[in-house]
Enzyme design. Structure first.
Site, PDB file in Angstrom:
ATOM      1  CD  GLU A 258       4.793  -7.180   1.504  1.00 58.27           C
ATOM      2  OE1 GLU A 258       5.487  -8.130   1.111  1.00 58.27           O
ATOM      3  OE2 GLU A 258       4.896  -6.037   1.033  1.00 58.27           O
TER       4      GLU A 258
ATOM      5  CD  GLU B 247       6.269  -6.018  -5.806  1.00 56.47           C
ATOM      6  OE1 GLU B 247       5.389  -5.335  -5.229  1.00 56.47           O
ATOM      7  OE2 GLU B 247       6.936  -6.887  -5.229  1.00 56.47           O
TER       8      GLU B 247
END
Length: 287
Positions: free
Chosen positions: A140, A220
């Site tokens: 994150e 990602e």
């Protein structure tokens, strides 16, 4: 109901702001240039307003409890880990929050690298080991450091503009064809025209969603690579392996799920914001 109300209110606010801007600029949607300006105002306007209020929306819709004063050793470790990773990434300390959900997930959001929020679910916090959680947090923080929120907002703005512009251009062409074949030359009529625009918005929107999802999957992989550098490849792989054993993610709104650690599964990979966990694990092992 609260989440639905907030989303509707946000969209109405976007429409109001965009309409005011168009009125001030005196945009004439009858011309091709005016139509393009109209599409850009609504396309980029909606995307950037959503980005600007993303932290506020996340806190309200997900019920995030920001940790200002850690209440126990777990919360203290969580904040200290994010602080260490943020410093290593060269960004300001994000806000750290916990939201109540049995699923193991986390997300990052915020309008900029130095004004971000990293939130983890209670299911993840108490269902993973510290090494696995550290891998998730590093993922994150990497999203934040990579500027993924702004990058995907720009991409979303471009595809939104394309959808709005292309749908109305094609509807106009169809209207002209019908008008030329109609003895009275009236064309589709306002309601039929709006119905055609609506259908085209839906069709082009599906294509646009595929484009955004493609770039999201790329980000990602990049966030996984960043997490491996911040926390270690082994910890990131362990976190993904743990997620693969858990239930499907499904409680997070789309705006946050694009930056979550685990996305919804789908039969059509083209529509997935996250690559399959198996591919992410294989990419890390082969890096």
């Amino acid at each position: 109901m609260k989440r639905i109300f907030l989303l509707i209110a946000t969209n109405l606010a976007i429409l109001l702001v965009a309409s005011i801007v168009m009125s001030i600029l005196g945009v004439n949607t009858q011309s091709m240039g005016g139509l393009l300006v109209f599409a850009a105002i609504f396309g980029f306007g909606g995307a950037f307003i959503s980005l600007a209020i993303s932290k506020w929306m996340a806190k309200k819709t997900m019920g995030c409890e920001v940790i200002t004063h850690p209440r126990d050793n777990t919360e203290r470790w969580l904040v200290e880990t994010v602080a260490r990773q943020a410093e290593k990434s060269g960004i300001k300390m994000p806000e750290v929050a916990i939201y109540q959900s049995p699923e193991m997930n986390a997300f990052a959001t915020g309008p900029s690298k130095n004004n971000a929020l990293v939130a983890v679910s209670s299911g993840l916090l108490y269902g993973m080991t510290q090494d696995e959680i550290e891998g998730v947090l590093a993922h994150e923080v990497s999203h934040v450091a990579n500027g993924d929120m702004v990058t995907l907002t720009l991409i979303q703005g471009v595809v939104n503009t394309f959808v709005i512009f292309a749908a109305r251009v094609v509807a106009g062409i169809i209207n002209n064809v019908v008008s030329s074949n109609d003895e009275e030359g009236e064309g589709l009529g306002i309601f039929a025209y709006m119905a055609v625009v609506f259908v085209l918005d839906m069709l082009f929107g599906i294509l646009a969603s595929m484009i955004v999802a493609y770039f999201s999957r790329i980000r990602e992989f990049k966030a996984d690579e960043g997490a491996a550098r911040l926390a270690g490849k082994g910890k990131m792989i362990a976190a993904l392996e743990r997620l693969r054993q858990g239930p499907e993610s499904g409680a997070m709104p789309a705006q946050m799920s694009a930056f979550g650690i685990n996305g919804k599964r789908s039969m059509a990979e083209l529509m997935m914001s996250h690559p399959p966990l198996e591919k992410r694990i294989a990419a890390l092992k082969n890096s």
